[in-house]
Design a protein around this motif. Structure first.
Motif, PDB file in Angstrom:
ATOM      1  N   MET A 133     -32.374  58.355 -11.562  1.00 53.16           N
ATOM      2  CA  MET A 133     -30.958  58.210 -11.219  1.00 53.16           C
ATOM      3  C   MET A 133     -30.157  57.632 -12.385  1.00 53.16           C
ATOM      4  O   MET A 133     -28.972  57.930 -12.543  1.00 53.16           O
ATOM      5  CB  MET A 133     -30.801  57.329  -9.982  1.00 53.16           C
ATOM      6  CG  MET A 133     -29.389  57.345  -9.398  1.00 53.16           C
ATOM      7  SD  MET A 133     -29.299  56.625  -7.738  1.00 53.16           S
ATOM      8  CE  MET A 133     -29.701  54.923  -8.089  1.00 53.16           C
ATOM      9  N   ARG A 134     -30.804  56.801 -13.226  1.00 50.44           N
ATOM     10  CA  ARG A 134     -30.109  56.204 -14.373  1.00 50.44           C
ATOM     11  C   ARG A 134     -29.835  57.201 -15.494  1.00 50.44           C
ATOM     12  O   ARG A 134     -29.058  56.893 -16.414  1.00 50.44           O
ATOM     13  CB  ARG A 134     -30.923  55.037 -14.934  1.00 50.44           C
ATOM     14  CG  ARG A 134     -30.830  53.761 -14.136  1.00 50.44           C
ATOM     15  CD  ARG A 134     -31.333  52.569 -14.936  1.00 50.44           C
ATOM     16  NE  ARG A 134     -32.726  52.728 -15.326  1.00 50.44           N
ATOM     17  CZ  ARG A 134     -33.758  52.286 -14.611  1.00 50.44           C
ATOM     18  NH1 ARG A 134     -33.543  51.678 -13.463  1.00 50.44           N
ATOM     19  NH2 ARG A 134     -34.987  52.441 -15.050  1.00 50.44           N
ATOM     20  N   GLN A 135     -30.451  58.359 -15.452  1.00 48.25           N
ATOM     21  CA  GLN A 135     -30.222  59.330 -16.511  1.00 48.25           C
ATOM     22  C   GLN A 135     -28.760  59.767 -16.526  1.00 48.25           C
ATOM     23  O   GLN A 135     -28.237  60.264 -15.530  1.00 48.25           O
ATOM     24  CB  GLN A 135     -31.132  60.543 -16.329  1.00 48.25           C
ATOM     25  CG  GLN A 135     -32.614  60.247 -16.502  1.00 48.25           C
ATOM     26  CD  GLN A 135     -32.921  59.654 -17.865  1.00 48.25           C
ATOM     27  OE1 GLN A 135     -32.614  60.244 -18.898  1.00 48.25           O
ATOM     28  NE2 GLN A 135     -33.524  58.474 -17.862  1.00 48.25           N
ATOM     29  N   GLY A 136     -28.114  59.567 -17.665  1.00 50.92           N
ATOM     30  CA  GLY A 136     -26.711  59.949 -17.789  1.00 50.92           C
ATOM     31  C   GLY A 136     -26.508  61.444 -17.880  1.00 50.92           C
ATOM     32  O   GLY A 136     -25.387  61.939 -17.695  1.00 50.92           O
ATOM     33  N   TYR A 137     -27.569  62.177 -18.172  1.00 50.36           N
ATOM     34  CA  TYR A 137     -27.483  63.641 -18.256  1.00 50.36           C
ATOM     35  C   TYR A 137     -27.251  64.189 -16.845  1.00 50.36           C
ATOM     36  O   TYR A 137     -27.975  63.847 -15.905  1.00 50.36           O
ATOM     37  CB  TYR A 137     -28.783  64.183 -18.843  1.00 50.36           C
ATOM     38  CG  TYR A 137     -28.717  65.646 -19.212  1.00 50.36           C
ATOM     39  CD1 TYR A 137     -28.209  66.044 -20.442  1.00 50.36           C
ATOM     40  CD2 TYR A 137     -29.149  66.610 -18.328  1.00 50.36           C
ATOM     41  CE1 TYR A 137     -28.134  67.390 -20.780  1.00 50.36           C
ATOM     42  CE2 TYR A 137     -29.089  67.954 -18.652  1.00 50.36           C
ATOM     43  CZ  TYR A 137     -28.578  68.331 -19.884  1.00 50.36           C
ATOM     44  OH  TYR A 137     -28.498  69.669 -20.224  1.00 50.36           O
ATOM     45  N   PRO A 138     -26.235  65.054 -16.657  1.00 51.39           N
ATOM     46  CA  PRO A 138     -25.832  65.433 -15.304  1.00 51.39           C
ATOM     47  C   PRO A 138     -26.646  66.536 -14.630  1.00 51.39           C
ATOM     48  O   PRO A 138     -26.751  66.547 -13.407  1.00 51.39           O
ATOM     49  CB  PRO A 138     -24.380  65.890 -15.493  1.00 51.39           C
ATOM     50  CG  PRO A 138     -24.334  66.403 -16.897  1.00 51.39           C
ATOM     51  CD  PRO A 138     -25.284  65.529 -17.678  1.00 51.39           C
TER      52      PRO A 138
END
Length: 264
Positions: free
Chosen positions: A25-30
């Motif tokens: 969930m922390r991944q900034g990649y959408p």
């Protein structure tokens, strides 16, 4: 944009599940699809997965979380379920307890491997993007860098020296991965065989394997292959024999023994 499918296999993993889920969930990649394939857990894992899905939906970060909870025939049967459901360009298995080192990993993989530029230019995407791995204990604390390091140039022949790329750091192009399911005759080391077969298919198609030059996974050391170490080693010997031949396999295992003795 390149879409990543992250598959997380769970069975009674309530103690460590959220560590994995929150790192996704922390991944900034959408453009992320997160598939939770649960083996009908009875310890609250499914309820945690549903809570995580709600949190991810509310975060509106572009991630899609999908949950399947039903009995399966073991770890690799569950992984095959994940492959059949995957809709991304690349698929990676990040099982309960394993996690991404920070929130920029997927973006780093995409950038370092030049995936977006290849996609925009209409050029073939690499068959595999791979990286480094750190080992963590059951509480997620750093232990050490994984001993086997990924080479600059990886081929299916590279695994004669051992599994140089950790399964969690191996991003396979989904179209290749889906038609290369895990071999269920192996209960503990089918991931080794799967990686080799994916890389063989890459060579047949003339597609490169690209090093992302980044640590892309924190791997919980006490996994299934560790718990059933002897059975896993026997399976790995058979896998290497099938792919590399008996003589080469015996020779390499003899060298493994010599190397272990010299290190003492």
């Amino acid at each position: 944009m390149i879409k990543f499918t992250i598959v997380t296999i769970t069975y009674n993993a309530a103690r460590v599940f959220m560590r994995t889920a929150e790192s996704v969930m922390r991944q900034g990649y959408p453009c992320v699809e997160h598939l939770i394939i649960d083996g009908a857990s009875t310890d609250g894992t499914k309820e945690l997965a549903l809570r995580y899905k709600k949190m991810s939906d509310e975060a509106a970060n572009g991630h899609e979380v999908r949950i399947v909870s039903e009995p399966d025939r073991g770890l690799y049967d569950a992984m095959n379920k994940g492959l059949r459901l995957a809709s991304g360009d690349y698929v990676c298995f990040m099982n309960a307890g394993d996690f991404f080192p920070d929130g920029s990993i997927l973006a780093t993989i995409c950038t370092n491997a030049g995936l977006s530029a290849l996609l925009e230019g209409g050029k073939p995407l690499p068959a595999v993007v791979y990286g480094d791995t750190d080992l963590v204990d059951n509480d997620g604390n750093y232990l050490r860098r994984r001993r086997l390091a990924p080479p600059e140039r990886l081929t299916w022949r590279s695994f004669r020296q051992g599994m140089l790329v950790c399964h969690q750091a191996f991003y396979a192009r989904a179209d290749i991965a889906v038609r290369t399911p895990y071999d269920l005759r192996y209960r503990h080391s089918a991931d080794v065989d799967w990686c080799i077969r994916v890389m063989k298919e890459a060579e047949r198609m003339g597609l490169p394997l690209v090093n992302a030059h980044a640590t892309v996974a924190d791997y919980q050391r006490e996994g299934q292959s560790t718990e059933y170490h002897r059975a896993s080693l026997l399976e790995r010997f058979d896998i290497m024999r099938r792919h590399y031949g008996l003589l080469a396999t015996i020779t390499m295992h003899a060298w493994f023994v010599v190397r272990a003795v010299l290190k003492k």
